[in-house]
Design a protein around this motif. Sequence first.
Motif, PDB file in Angstrom:
ATOM      1  N   GLY A   1       0.615  -1.170   0.136  1.00  0.00           N
ATOM      2  CA  GLY A   1       0.281  -0.301  -0.080  1.00  0.00           C
ATOM      3  C   GLY A   1       0.619   1.325   0.128  1.00  0.00           C
ATOM      4  N   ILE A   2       1.657   1.315   0.332  1.00  0.00           N
ATOM      5  CA  ILE A   2       2.572   2.631   0.980  1.00  0.00           C
ATOM      6  C   ILE A   2       3.476   2.486  -0.890  1.00  0.00           C
ATOM      7  N   LYS A   3       3.974   0.920  -1.367  1.00  0.00           N
ATOM      8  CA  LYS A   3       4.644   1.644  -2.425  1.00  0.00           C
ATOM      9  C   LYS A   3       3.872   2.169  -3.725  1.00  0.00           C
ATOM     10  N   MET A   4       2.405   2.066  -3.269  1.00  0.00           N
ATOM     11  CA  MET A   4       1.014   1.887  -4.752  1.00  0.00           C
ATOM     12  C   MET A   4       1.161   4.106  -3.977  1.00  0.00           C
ATOM     13  N   LEU A   5       0.903   3.806  -3.041  1.00  0.00           N
ATOM     14  CA  LEU A   5       0.411   5.630  -2.507  1.00  0.00           C
ATOM     15  C   LEU A   5       1.859   6.375  -3.471  1.00  0.00           C
ATOM     16  N   LEU A   6       3.175   5.732  -2.953  1.00  0.00           N
ATOM     17  CA  LEU A   6       3.741   7.235  -3.883  1.00  0.00           C
ATOM     18  C   LEU A   6       4.472   6.484  -4.812  1.00  0.00           C
TER      19      LEU A   6
END
Length: 712
Positions: free
Chosen positions: A329-334
Motif C-alpha cells: 500500500g505504501i508503494k502504491m501511494l508513492l
Amino acid sequence: MPDSHLTTEFRPRARLLQLLGDQLIANPRLAVFELVKNAYDADATHVSIVFEKINTRDARIVIEDNGTGMSETTIKNIWLVPGHDHREQQRLQNKRTEKGRLPLGEKGVGRFAVHKLGDKIKLITREEGHDECTVEIDWAKLTNVPMLHDAKVEIFTHATPNIFKNSSGTRIELSKLRESRWGRREIRNLYRQIVSISSPFGKDRDDFIVEFSVPDQPSWIVDLPDVEHILSQAPWRYSFALENGTFSFEYSFRGVPGVRVEPRTLTGTGERLKLPLRSDWDANLDSTSTQSKVVADQKTTAGIGTVKGHFYAFDRDRSVMSQFANASGIKMLLDEGGGVRVYRDGIRVYNYGESEDDWLGLDLRRVQNPTMKLSRNIMFGAIELELADSAGLREKTNREGFVENQAYARLRAIVLGALADFETHRFRDKEAIRKSTLSLTERRAERLTQPLENLRSALANKGLEREFAPILARIQADYQELQESSLRVGVSGLGLAVVFHEVEHGVRTLYGALEAGASPDSVLLQAKELMRVLDGFSELLRKGERKRNSLKKLIQRSREVSSVRFRNHDVKLVCPILEDENDGPFGVFAFGLVLGAITNLLDNAFYWLRVRWVTPLVEGEKVRKIYIGVDEDESGNPQIIVADNGPGLDADPEELTRAFVSTRPEGMGLGLYYANMVMELNEGTLSFPDPLDLDLPPEFDGAVIAMTFKRG
C-alpha cells in the motif's frame, strides 16, 4: 472607387463554446475536477460524483452539490456568459461567502468543463428563495446553427421543485459521454484526484467533502490506499512555515519497526531559509530579483504570502520496506501520488503532484545525488498558501498550474530550500538505518564483486546486459585500479574507504532501481555518473607528485585564482602572511591538488558569507571577511587556516566531509569531501579547530578549517 468606412462586429460560430471546452480543459479528469471546484465556489459542503451505467451507450456522469445554486437571472446573466468576471471581482474585493471562502475561479471559463465531458448536458439548480431551474443543452443540435447568437438555450422554471425540494444546490447530468471508455485505470486516477481536492492538513476538512462512486464497478476503487493511514507510518516528517522572512520548522524521525535506530526530533524558530542559487528554472527572474539572494526575506514572499509545507518520506530499500505490514500500500501511494502538491485555501491546485508533472525537478535532483536527495517515489508533500495573499500566483487558463512568472519562481525556490533543509536532517538518520540494516542483511557491503554480479543478473533478466556491459566493466576496472594506486602511493586507507563505500553503495543503488522498475535510461544515467566519480578519483591519485612547497606561495596563488570572486562577492581578504618577506613555512604536498582544495573551501565561505551578511557593505565598509593564515599543530607540522565571519558550521564536521552531504540547497556535497580527500592523499589532515585555540582576529567567529601538512 471612393474610400468607404464600415463598422462591424465579431461573429462567433456556435461551435466556439464546444471548442472552448475542448481546448481550455486538458482532459476529462480535469473537467470533473473543475466542476467540483465550481461547487466549492458555490459554498457547497458536500459534492457527490456518480458514474452510472459505465461503458454502455446509456452511460452518464451525475455531479450534485448542496451549494447556493442559481436563479434564472444568474443562469442567464452569468452561467451562459463566457468569460464573465464576477468571481474575479469577488476575489479582488475580498468578498467572501457565508462560509468565509474566496472564489477559486477567476476567468469565467471553468463552466465549460461540462462541454468537455458530454454532448448532452442537463443542469438542474435552485437558489434559496427562487424557483428550481432546468437547462438542457444538446450539442448535436446547437452546432447545426451557424452563428453563436442563433444558438438558443431554454431555461425552464419549476415552482414545485423536483430535486431540491427543501434546499438549494446544483445537479449536472452529463450523457452521450465524449470519453467513450472509462476503464479501471482512468476511474482510479480520477478517484485519486477527486479525493485529494481538499488538503489532508487543512483545519476545516469537514467543511468540504467529495464522494465518488461507480455503482456498476464498485471494486475498482475499494482497494485504493488510505493516504492518512499511510502517512501516519512515514519514518520521516517535516513541517515548515516561511512568514515575513522568518523560517520555522519541525523535524521528526519516528524510527522503523525492527530497526534499532533511536527516534529523534528537532525544531527551529526564527531561522533563515537558505534558497537555491539561480539556475535554468528561474529564467523568468530579472536581474533585480530578490532570488539573487541566498536567504529568504520579506520580499521573497511578495505576491505569495505565508508559505507552509508538510513533507513525509519513506525508505524504499528492501530491508527497510519489508518491516512494514502494508508495504504494498505504501508503494502504491508513492508510485501513484508521490511528489509535492499545492493547495490554496485548502483546495488543490492541479496538476502539481501528478505523475506527469515534476514541477520541482525532484527526480533529476535524485539522479544527480542519489545518496541524499529525495525523489517523488519516496516522499509525499503538500504546500499550503492563502488565496487572499497569493495574488502574484495566477492559474493558467488551461488549469494546469500557475503562470510561470517571478512569483512562481520564488515559490519554487522557497519549497526547494525547505526541502533541502529536510534532506540534511534526514540524511543522518538514513545513514544510521543503512548501517544497521547492512550489519544484518548485507555483510558483503565492503566488497564490490557480489553487488556487481547481482546487478549483472538483474540486467540480464531485463535484456539490458549488452548495453550496460562496457560501463560495468569500466567501473570494475577503475575500482581495482583505485585500490592498487592507493596502495602504490602509500595513501591512508581512512579516506579512500569512503570512496570505496560510495562506489559499492552506488552499484547496489543501481540494482535497487532496476528491481523497483526504474526506466533503463535513468539507470544508465546513474551508471555513467558512477563511472565519472571513479574517473575523477583515479585522476586525483595520478595528478602531481608530492614535494616540498611553500605555503605562502600556495596562499598567494589561491588569492590570484579567486581574486575576481572576492571582488564580485564584496569579500575582504585578511592574509597577514602575504605581507611577510619570507617564503616559509614549507610542507610536502602536490601543489595543484591542494590549490583545488583551498578553492573549494573558499567557494563554501563565499556562499555562507552571503547567508549571514545579506548586505555586503555597512557604511561603505565590507562586512564579509575571509582569513587565510598559517600556524603549527602541537607536533610542529605547518597548517593553513581558513576562517570566515559567516554563520559557522551547521552540522557535524564528520558528516560534512562525507561524499554528497551538504547543508546548501542544491549543493552536491563534494567540496569538503574533496578537500578532505586531497589532504589524505598528501598524508595530511583536514580538521575543524576551536577558534579559541588559534590566534585569530576576534571578528572571525564563523567556520574555521585547518589544513595540516607533513613538514618539509
